[in-house]
Design an enzyme around this catalytic site. Structure first.
Site, mmCIF file in Angstrom:
data_model
loop_
_atom_site.group_PDB
_atom_site.id
_atom_site.type_symbol
_atom_site.label_atom_id
_atom_site.label_comp_id
_atom_site.label_asym_id
_atom_site.label_seq_id
_atom_site.Cartn_x
_atom_site.Cartn_y
_atom_site.Cartn_z
ATOM 1 N N GLY A 128 1.567 -1.347 6.846
ATOM 2 C CA GLY A 128 2.695 -0.993 7.706
ATOM 3 C C GLY A 128 2.679 -1.775 9.009
ATOM 4 N N GLN A 137 5.933 6.985 7.715
ATOM 5 C CA GLN A 137 5.739 8.437 7.568
ATOM 6 C C GLN A 137 6.909 9.066 6.814
ATOM 7 O OE1 GLN A 137 3.043 9.877 8.036
ATOM 8 N NE2 GLN A 137 1.923 8.851 9.666
ATOM 9 N N GLY A 169 1.449 1.545 1.668
ATOM 10 C CA GLY A 169 0.894 2.125 0.451
ATOM 11 C C GLY A 169 0.126 3.418 0.651
ATOM 12 N N HIS A 170 -0.769 3.449 1.647
ATOM 13 C CA HIS A 170 -1.741 4.545 1.655
ATOM 14 C C HIS A 170 -1.189 5.862 2.184
ATOM 15 C CE1 HIS A 170 -3.145 4.581 5.977
ATOM 16 N NE2 HIS A 170 -2.440 3.479 5.953
ATOM 17 N N THR A 213 -1.592 -15.417 -1.414
ATOM 18 C CA THR A 213 -1.649 -14.915 -2.787
ATOM 19 C C THR A 213 -1.244 -13.452 -2.832
ATOM 20 O OG1 THR A 213 -3.455 -16.431 -3.218
ATOM 21 C CG2 THR A 213 -3.208 -14.605 -4.756
ATOM 22 N N CYS A 224 -4.520 5.696 14.399
ATOM 23 C CA CYS A 224 -4.535 4.346 14.976
ATOM 24 C C CYS A 224 -4.853 4.395 16.465
ATOM 25 C CB CYS A 224 -3.201 3.656 14.733
ATOM 26 S SG CYS A 224 -2.910 3.397 12.991
#
Lengths: 390, 384
Positions: free
Chosen positions: B71, B179, B200-201, B237, B325
């Site tokens: 994010g 969120q 993703g998490h 990649t 964070c």
């Protein structure tokens, strides 16, 4: 056979003050060799021999090996070396090869520092120096400068070996860990206590650690920080046992009993008792702290006496007279500083009023402690201690 | 001891489906998605599937998907990729943003642009007209969070975006939906929203992967340089395992959210009521009608939040003091102070996940009550 032992690349380690030891020297040497071997774990291709008061590694001379030897206490210095055949021709050829590997220009200066401990070798130290010097000068054009050359090539000829080197690295000095007994170190997670541990190890002490954990007032991050600090010290020992004492409930009891700025003193007296009890169980002879005279209120002479009065063993304070900047510099050198400055709180600040006592008295501390079941606190701490073997 | 994990806003427990997709992509389907052989083509197909699920997560419609490292990178790419270096543009943002948006907007100002921060009205909700008032001809980008992680409120994102475009139709609109994607029953972005950041998490996928969704025709300047993957806008990649895992988590979220979210909202509200009943000096932050499901921010008088958190942890309840964070920061979030958080109030954030049960809520409330009492009485140190 011996020729094979001392051939190719390797590292030669020179003894520090161990050299002065008399009758006990073997004991010290055995500990030193065991510690060096442990530091080499995982590099099985490297072999170790002791000969004529030196420790010889053969098989590799890379940076990893040198870094591993940096904190083996007992060596004054060490050098990556090239072993060679014990003949003047081989010595000259190896000296030329080292000079060529150095690179340089026609302006480069060098000297040969030869030492012949095997007096039966057919050239004297001075002759070796002249012959090898001529060979290098002819091959590379480098000029000789005996005072301050760019490149200094060492040659040493012993009974069983012969080697050349160009670089001398600083060893950790001191005595081999394990030759001066065992001590319980109070580790706080700050900058000082791991450095104090390092200095004790340097005098041959084998450490165990005790940490007073104030969860839930401090987080498990604070405990992890102490574990990481202990790991640094543990690398120089056979094993390192860290005791985590759950201290918050005892701190609450002391908070309710303390008055007039005595709380930190009561904490520290209790820490001494608990650390002492743990040390007694493991047949240790002393406690150690990172205390520093006058650094904080609990570290005045008067207060140290109040704290020490509760300790069942002598309290060693290697940093007593150290300057803070010296301590920080040493912490950086040994690799504990970056861990110590991680932002977690230390239990000694818990519940503490802004104006602590600077001239405490043991009798007043005792009176306050009479409101607390000291024996039960110590017994509880020992019963619930968490042991982490590093 | 039973563990109650109410810190899903920091990271959600990974979904089995996501884990399986990661393992498969790192195992038998390990190829580089840019390789021309069959195995590469298969990996590229996994990437395209994930793109579809990320678009569906954002409510469907036409999106170009750029995969990122999370994010934070998606937000940086949206903000800094829209305001080229050296241009004296203005960015408009809010005081409710995640550090990724806040810091990249500050970076715009540092590079010579301008950054305007709009504050919400009481209760932590931004008013569309307040945001529009900050927009002028020089505004290149407006970045507003959809669900504010530290305040717990849902912002009227489509209304804000429309108001912005009415004022300056050239201004780009970006929303950080990291969120929001994890806890709203539906995301339906109108045409005024140009970019959406996801990760993703927070939705049960792996860490280290995210996405920036862009409307067709919207491009961003790359933040770094490499090969021609993702048209050079985000080279490197493809993180096939991460992307496949995030895609699988997005698929589960899309399939289940219509049913799971109302339940989560009910149980969160119930948790809020139970916490209010448990002790004096407890209040819930954020305008009630705008609170996001599964995100409860609580102010507690007379304790330090870390001590309360660790005491709850002792009983198996895991929560947080705000954004992970910012977990090393000592002060409470500025937006909460602006909203009237008192100096003697500590902040605790409970973020239950979709799997939460009524029992979990009751147990959590009981633990909160016990822990709070212990901390307030000063005997939290006793071993359980």
């Amino acid at each position: 056979m011996k020729q094979e032992l001392f051939s190719g690349a390797g590292v030669v380690l020179r003894l520090g003050e161990l050299y002065l030891k008399g009758g006990n020297r073997r004991l010290f040497m055995n500990a030193l060799v065991a510690n060096a071997k442990r530091a080499l774990q995982g590099r099985d291709e490297v072999r170790m021999h002791v000969s004529e008061g030196r420790v010889f590694l053969t098989g590799a001379d890379d940076e990893d090996i040198c870094a591993r030897m940096r904190w083996v206490f007992g060596f004054s210095s060490y050098s990556p070396v090239r072993y060679c055949e014990k003949s003047i021709d081989a010595i000259c050829a190896q000296a030329v090869s080292l000079a060529r590997a150095y690179g340089g220009s026609p302006q480069t200066t060098f000297r040969i520092a030869a030492r012949r401990s095997d007096k039966s070798f057919d050239h004297t130290s001075a002759q070796i120096g002249i012959l090898a010097g001529n060979a290098v000068n002819e091959a590379t054009g480098f000029g000789v400068d005996l005072e301050s050359p760019d490149l200094s090539i060492g040659v040493e000829v012993g009974k069983e070996w012969c080697f050349l080197w160009t670089q001398q690295l600083e060893g950790a000095r001191g005595l081999p860990v394990g030759t001066s007994g065992r001590v319980m170190l109070l580790l706080s997670g700050g900058i000082d206590s791991p450095v104090a541990g390092h200095l004790l190890q340097k005098r041959g002490v084998e450490l165990s650690g005790v940490y007073f954990h104030a969860f839930p007032y401090t987080s498990d991050g604070a405990k992890q920080k102490v574990i990481d600090l202990a790991r640094v010290l543990a690398r120089r020992q056979r094993s390192f046992r860290l005791h985590v004492v759950h201290f918050a409930a005892t701190q609450e009891a002391l908070r309710d009993a303390a008055g007039q700025g005595y709380l930190v003193l009561l904490y520290r007296r209790m820490m001494m008792r608990i650390a002492g009890e743990l040390a007694r169980g493991q047949k240790m002879a002393a406690l150690a702290t990172g205390e520093n005279l006058g650094q904080v209120a609990s570290q005045t002479l008067e207060n140290m006496a109040v704290v020490e009065a509760a300790a069942p063993f002598p309290v060693l304070r290697p940093l007593l007279t150290a300057d803070k900047l010296e301590t920080i510099s040493l912490a950086r050198t040994i690799g504990t500083f970056d861990i110590s400055v991680r932002p977690f709180e230390d239990c000694c600040t818990l519940f503490v009023p802004p104006h602590p006592q600077t001239r405490g008295r043991a009798d007043i501390a005792q009176k306050m402690e009479s409101r607390v079941d000291i024996e039960a606190c110590v017994a509880d701490a020992v019963r619930t201690v968490e042991v982490i073997d590093l | 001891m039973k563990e109650i994990y109410f810190d899903n806003a920091a990271t959600a427990r990974p979904r089995e489906e996501a884990l399986a997709a990661v393992v498969k992509a790192m195992g038998p389907d390990f190829a580089n998605a840019s390789s021309l052989h069959r195995k590469g083509v298969d990996a590229a197909a996994r990437i395209r599937e994930a793109m579809e699920w990320m678009s569906a997560l954002a409510g469907g419609g036409e999106w170009k998907v750029l995969f990122t490292s999370g994010g934070t990178e998606a937000d940086n790419l949206a903000v800094l990729g829209s305001v080229p270096k050296g241009r004296r543009d203005t960015v408009v943002t809010s005081s409710l943003e995640h550090a990724a948006v806040e810091s990249s907007c500050r970076e715009v100002a540092r590079r010579g642009g301008r950054c305007v921060v709009v504050k919400p009205r009481q209760g932590g909700v931004l008013h569309p007209q307040d945001v529009a008032a900050a927009v002028d001809d020089r505004t290149a980008l407006v970045s507003i969070v959809h669900v504010a992680g530290e305040m717990g409120t849902v912002q009227p994102i489509n209304d804000i975006a429309r108001a912005v475009k009415q004022k300056n139709k050239k201004a780009r609109f970006h929303t950080d939906a990291v969120q929001a994607a994890a806890r709203l029953a539906r995301l339906d972005y109108g045409p005024a929203v140009d970019m959406v950041a996801l990760c993703g998490h927070k939705i049960g996928g792996p860490m280290g992967v995210g996405a920036l969704l862009l409307r067709p025709g919207v491009t961003v300047r790359p933040l770094f340089f490499g090969g021609d993957q993702q048209e050079g806008e985000r080279p490197g990649t493809f993180n096939v395992p991460g992307i496949a895992g995030m895609g699988a988590a997005a698929r589960m979220m899309v399939a289940e959210r219509a049913e799971a979210v109302p339940r989560l909202a009910d149980l969160t509200a119930r948790l809020g009521r139970r916490l209010l009943q448990s002790a004096e000096g407890v209040r819930l932050l954020g305008e009630e009608s705008c609170r996001a499901p599964g995100l409860l921010v609580v102010a507690v008088r007379g304790v330090r939040s870390e001590v309360l958190l660790h005491t709850m942890e002792k009983y198996g309840l895991f929560a947080s003091a705000g954004s992970a964070c910012h977990s090393t920061r000592r002060e409470p979030p500025a937006c909460l102070v602006d909203d009237g958080l008192a100096p003697d109030e500590a902040v605790v954030r409970f973020t239950p996940g979709a799997g939460v049960t009524e029992d979990d809520v009751e147990d959590a409330a009981r633990i909160f009550e016990t822990a709070l009492q212990e901390v307030r009485c000063g005997n939290a140190g006793r071993m359980k």
